[in-house]
Motif scaffolding. Structure first.
Motif, PDB file in Angstrom:
ATOM      1  N   CYS A  38       0.833  -1.208   0.000  1.00 55.06           N
ATOM      2  CA  CYS A  38       0.000   0.000   0.000  1.00 55.06           C
ATOM      3  C   CYS A  38       0.863   1.252   0.000  1.00 55.06           C
ATOM      4  N   LEU A  39       2.182   1.060  -0.048  1.00 49.19           N
ATOM      5  CA  LEU A  39       3.145   2.146  -0.211  1.00 49.19           C
ATOM      6  C   LEU A  39       3.682   2.107  -1.636  1.00 49.19           C
ATOM      7  N   PRO A  40       4.197   3.213  -2.135  1.00 49.13           N
ATOM      8  CA  PRO A  40       4.797   3.205  -3.475  1.00 49.13           C
ATOM      9  C   PRO A  40       5.953   2.213  -3.572  1.00 49.13           C
ATOM     10  N   LYS A  41       6.099   1.612  -4.735  1.00 48.40           N
ATOM     11  CA  LYS A  41       7.108   0.577  -4.966  1.00 48.40           C
ATOM     12  C   LYS A  41       8.519   1.082  -4.698  1.00 48.40           C
ATOM     13  N   GLU A  42       8.729   2.368  -4.890  1.00 47.97           N
ATOM     14  CA  GLU A  42      10.077   2.941  -4.719  1.00 47.97           C
ATOM     15  C   GLU A  42      10.593   2.796  -3.292  1.00 47.97           C
ATOM     16  N   ALA A  43       9.709   2.569  -2.323  1.00 45.57           N
ATOM     17  CA  ALA A  43      10.127   2.448  -0.933  1.00 45.57           C
ATOM     18  C   ALA A  43      11.063   1.264  -0.711  1.00 45.57           C
ATOM     19  N   TYR A  44      11.014   0.266  -1.598  1.00 45.10           N
ATOM     20  CA  TYR A  44      11.744  -0.989  -1.374  1.00 45.10           C
ATOM     21  C   TYR A  44      13.042  -1.075  -2.172  1.00 45.10           C
ATOM     22  N   LEU A  45      13.365  -0.072  -2.955  1.00 41.94           N
ATOM     23  CA  LEU A  45      14.454  -0.187  -3.922  1.00 41.94           C
ATOM     24  C   LEU A  45      15.814  -0.446  -3.295  1.00 41.94           C
ATOM     25  N   GLU A  46      16.092   0.163  -2.139  1.00 43.06           N
ATOM     26  CA  GLU A  46      17.443   0.073  -1.584  1.00 43.06           C
ATOM     27  C   GLU A  46      17.651  -1.115  -0.655  1.00 43.06           C
ATOM     28  N   TYR A  47      16.618  -1.963  -0.499  1.00 41.66           N
ATOM     29  CA  TYR A  47      16.732  -3.052   0.465  1.00 41.66           C
ATOM     30  C   TYR A  47      16.961  -4.375  -0.250  1.00 41.66           C
ATOM     31  N   ASN A  48      17.857  -5.176   0.315  1.00 48.29           N
ATOM     32  CA  ASN A  48      18.311  -6.404  -0.321  1.00 48.29           C
ATOM     33  C   ASN A  48      17.390  -7.569   0.042  1.00 48.29           C
ATOM     34  N   HIS A  49      16.485  -7.889  -0.846  1.00 48.64           N
ATOM     35  CA  HIS A  49      15.606  -9.036  -0.654  1.00 48.64           C
ATOM     36  C   HIS A  49      15.174  -9.531  -2.024  1.00 48.64           C
ATOM     37  N   SER A  50      14.711 -10.760  -2.076  1.00 45.79           N
ATOM     38  CA  SER A  50      14.313 -11.341  -3.362  1.00 45.79           C
ATOM     39  C   SER A  50      12.812 -11.293  -3.583  1.00 45.79           C
ATOM     40  N   ALA A  51      12.072 -10.750  -2.621  1.00 52.42           N
ATOM     41  CA  ALA A  51      10.616 -10.726  -2.742  1.00 52.42           C
ATOM     42  C   ALA A  51      10.169  -9.828  -3.888  1.00 52.42           C
ATOM     43  N   LYS A  52       9.172 -10.293  -4.590  1.00 55.24           N
ATOM     44  CA  LYS A  52       8.533  -9.481  -5.629  1.00 55.24           C
ATOM     45  C   LYS A  52       7.646  -8.433  -4.952  1.00 55.24           C
ATOM     46  N   VAL A  53       7.646  -7.212  -5.490  1.00 56.26           N
ATOM     47  CA  VAL A  53       6.821  -6.138  -4.932  1.00 56.26           C
ATOM     48  C   VAL A  53       5.719  -5.778  -5.934  1.00 56.26           C
ATOM     49  N   VAL A  54       4.486  -5.865  -5.473  1.00 58.83           N
ATOM     50  CA  VAL A  54       3.329  -5.461  -6.281  1.00 58.83           C
ATOM     51  C   VAL A  54       2.705  -4.242  -5.609  1.00 58.83           C
ATOM     52  N   GLU A  55       2.759  -3.103  -6.265  1.00 59.10           N
ATOM     53  CA  GLU A  55       2.169  -1.888  -5.702  1.00 59.10           C
ATOM     54  C   GLU A  55       0.668  -1.882  -5.945  1.00 59.10           C
ATOM     55  N   LEU A  56      -0.094  -1.749  -4.869  1.00 64.27           N
ATOM     56  CA  LEU A  56      -1.552  -1.747  -4.959  1.00 64.27           C
ATOM     57  C   LEU A  56      -2.070  -0.331  -5.135  1.00 64.27           C
ATOM     58  N   ASP A  57      -3.029  -0.163  -6.026  1.00 61.54           N
ATOM     59  CA  ASP A  57      -3.686   1.135  -6.153  1.00 61.54           C
ATOM     60  C   ASP A  57      -4.443   1.447  -4.864  1.00 61.54           C
ATOM     61  N   VAL A  58      -4.549   2.714  -4.545  1.00 55.09           N
ATOM     62  CA  VAL A  58      -5.162   3.149  -3.284  1.00 55.09           C
ATOM     63  C   VAL A  58      -6.676   3.028  -3.370  1.00 55.09           C
ATOM     64  N   PHE A  59      -7.262   2.361  -2.400  1.00 53.31           N
ATOM     65  CA  PHE A  59      -8.707   2.233  -2.323  1.00 53.31           C
ATOM     66  C   PHE A  59      -9.301   3.455  -1.640  1.00 53.31           C
ATOM     67  N   GLU A  60     -10.281   4.057  -2.265  1.00 56.91           N
ATOM     68  CA  GLU A  60     -10.989   5.190  -1.679  1.00 56.91           C
ATOM     69  C   GLU A  60     -12.436   4.790  -1.420  1.00 56.91           C
ATOM     70  N   GLU A  61     -12.873   4.983  -0.190  1.00 60.86           N
ATOM     71  CA  GLU A  61     -14.208   4.542   0.204  1.00 60.86           C
ATOM     72  C   GLU A  61     -15.309   5.379  -0.448  1.00 60.86           C
ATOM     73  N   ARG A  62     -16.294   4.691  -0.960  1.00 57.63           N
ATOM     74  CA  ARG A  62     -17.538   5.360  -1.336  1.00 57.63           C
ATOM     75  C   ARG A  62     -18.400   5.513  -0.071  1.00 57.63           C
ATOM     76  N   PHE A  63     -19.451   6.318  -0.197  1.00 56.88           N
ATOM     77  CA  PHE A  63     -20.270   6.603   0.978  1.00 56.88           C
ATOM     78  C   PHE A  63     -20.874   5.334   1.565  1.00 56.88           C
ATOM     79  N   ALA A  64     -21.389   4.438   0.721  1.00 61.47           N
ATOM     80  CA  ALA A  64     -22.039   3.223   1.227  1.00 61.47           C
ATOM     81  C   ALA A  64     -21.051   2.365   2.010  1.00 61.47           C
ATOM     82  N   THR A  65     -19.827   2.251   1.492  1.00 59.67           N
ATOM     83  CA  THR A  65     -18.807   1.468   2.198  1.00 59.67           C
ATOM     84  C   THR A  65     -18.499   2.102   3.549  1.00 59.67           C
ATOM     85  N   TRP A  66     -18.313   3.422   3.538  1.00 59.77           N
ATOM     86  CA  TRP A  66     -18.041   4.130   4.788  1.00 59.77           C
ATOM     87  C   TRP A  66     -19.184   3.926   5.778  1.00 59.77           C
TER      88      TRP A  66
END
Length: 471
Positions: A38-66
């Motif tokens: 839920c953070l931008p993909k760029e946050a992970y660039l400098e860290y050494n790991h093999s995990a794949k990073v999938v950046e999720l689009d931000v969910f914005e609540e509609r009134f009914a959901t809220w």
């Protein structure tokens, strides 16, 4: 193939699960680890790991959901408010007098939950909220991601953010197991309902497990694992350690003096921080507190502007503004998009390890310092009878009552008590050492050096479990 999905919701989750050894240990247990961010993909660039990073689009609540989320959360608070001051306080302060659609809706919600607040009603409201996700474009996108990744289990590193609810819904529709971590020591005993139902829960301690079973009657013992928290793991990782001399040089402190660290809360719940800092600073200038280095760490949840006037008035105070970078604007929870840098973890550890005394307003920083056997003082001046922000009410919160019952920290209710307590604890730093260690043992599983291994082992075990497969 056993694949683990890890949902990083915010900067604290990033610190806990990216800057700890969690990823390394998880990659040993699972064939593949995928970060759903839920953070931008760029946050992970400098860290050494093999995990794949999938950046999720931000969910914005509609009134009914809220609306249905608010119904669910308010009913949960209404159900559990009796004999629980923290939950009752949360219930009361969330009422609204605003003359806008959400203000009118909130008053309607409170009217409904005054009658409809059983666990059965809460689950109905949750079902209504879940139904609002069905045709949302982001839910369809999440389902496509989950189909492509073929995950066995998804681990949510925080149980409360409302924007994770559609991802939990999508996981359930794809028959993927879900697990979550209870984010902080106060989340169950004073906060609102979780964002969704999960199959498994990872908690700090037996104390937190008891709270979970109390507040969520449908959760069963076998769904819970007591694992501790990676929040404090950097305190046993050598890559984050600096020496006492390096600490003194980094913050330009005098080697001959003891060091007092005041750690701030955020402006929503710790509004008297400026007062407490000013009182300590004046006492130092007037020699009512023995010569000390005075350093203040502000909250990473906010920018430090509210302290600029104090910094100008008392230039001898050293300031530690957390190195958390805001990576995304216009998010419904903007604070969640602040991400810590490695240097900040080093500085936080140095403060906890090498300071001589901590003063804070009832925050989890209490545990940071007590891990290193440092005494802690709580200044709590506000009450219903004076003009200050009423921070005294937090003394009635369940998680704080455990701290007070332990006698591990000193409470100061006025200026004289605060100054006397500071002088006394600087001279007698080990006076409450036994109580401090008992409190740390109560609040978290030890040893800290094994916490990431415990997380990885438990998640792998849950991924194989057929008993609580996702509904």
């Amino acid at each position: 193939m056993r694949k683990l999905g890890v949902v990083i919701t915010d900067g604290v989750g990033f610190r806990n699960f990216i800057l700890s050894d969690f990823l390394n240990e998880s990659e040993k247990k699972f064939d593949e680890v995928v970060i759903l961010s839920c953070l931008p993909k760029e946050a992970y660039l400098e860290y050494n790991h093999s995990a794949k990073v999938v950046e999720l689009d931000v969910f914005e609540e509609r009134f009914a959901t809220w609306f249905f989320r608010k119904l669910k959360e308010s009913a949960h608070l209404r159900l559990h408010r009796a004999d629980n001051f923290g939950i009752d306080d949360n219930y009361r302060i969330n009422q609204s007098k605003a003359n806008n659609p959400r203000g009118f809706a909130t008053r309607l919600i409170y009217h409904l939950v005054s009658v409809c607040h059983s666990e059965k009603w809460i689950r109905r409201f949750d079902a209504f909220q879940q139904a609002t996700f069905k045709n949302h474009k982001l839910t369809r996108q999440y389902r496509r991601i989950l189909r492509d990744e073929k995950l066995n289990i998804i681990f949510f590193t925080h149980q409360r953010p409302p924007f994770i609810a559609p991802l939990v819904y999508a996981a359930r529709k794809q028959h993927i197991k879900t697990a979550t971590f209870i984010f902080s020591w106060d989340n169950l005993a004073s906060k609102g309902r979780m964002a969704a139902d999960f199959d498994y829960f990872l908690v700090w301690s037996e104390l937190m497990k008891r709270d979970l079973l109390q507040f969520y009657s449908t959760v069963k013992n076998g769904q819970i694992a007591v694992v501790g928290t990676p929040q404090f793991e950097p305190y046993v990782l050598s890559r984050y350690e600096i020496t006492k001399n390096e600490f003194l040089q980094k913050f330009k402190l005098q080697i001959s003096l003891k060091t007092l660290c005041y750690s701030c809360g955020d402006s929503s719940t710790s509004k008297n921080d400026e007062l407490y800092i000013s009182i300590i600073a004046k006492a130092v200038l007037e020699n009512r507190i023995n010569n000390i280095n005075f350093i203040v760490r502000t909250s990473p949840a906010e920018s430090p502007e509210r302290f600029f006037a104090i910094a100008a008035e008392f230039p001898f105070i050293k300031w530690n503004y957390p190195k958390w970078v805001l990576l995304r604007q216009n998010h419904q929870e903007a604070w969640s998009q602040r991400v810590p840098q490695t240097d900040d973890v080093i500085e936080l550890r140095a403060l906890a390890q090498h300071s001589d005394l901590n003063v804070n307003m009832l925050s989890t920083m209490t545990l940071d310092f007590m891990i290193f056997d440092k005494p802690v003082i709580f200044p709590v001046f506000g009450n219903i009878n004076n003009a200050l922000y009423n921070d005294g009410r937090f003394l009635e919160f369940k998680h704080i009552k455990h701290v007070l019952a332990s006698d591990a920290a000193t409470v100061a209710l006025n200026e004289t008590e605060l100054i006397d307590a500071i002088n006394h604890m600087l001279e007698n730093p080990c006076e409450k050492l036994t109580q401090q260690r008992q409190l740390v043992a109560l609040e978290m599983v030890e040893p800290l050096a094994e916490v990431s291994t415990r997380f990885a082992d438990v998640l792998f075990k849950f991924s194989l479990d057929r008993k609580f497969s996702s509904k």
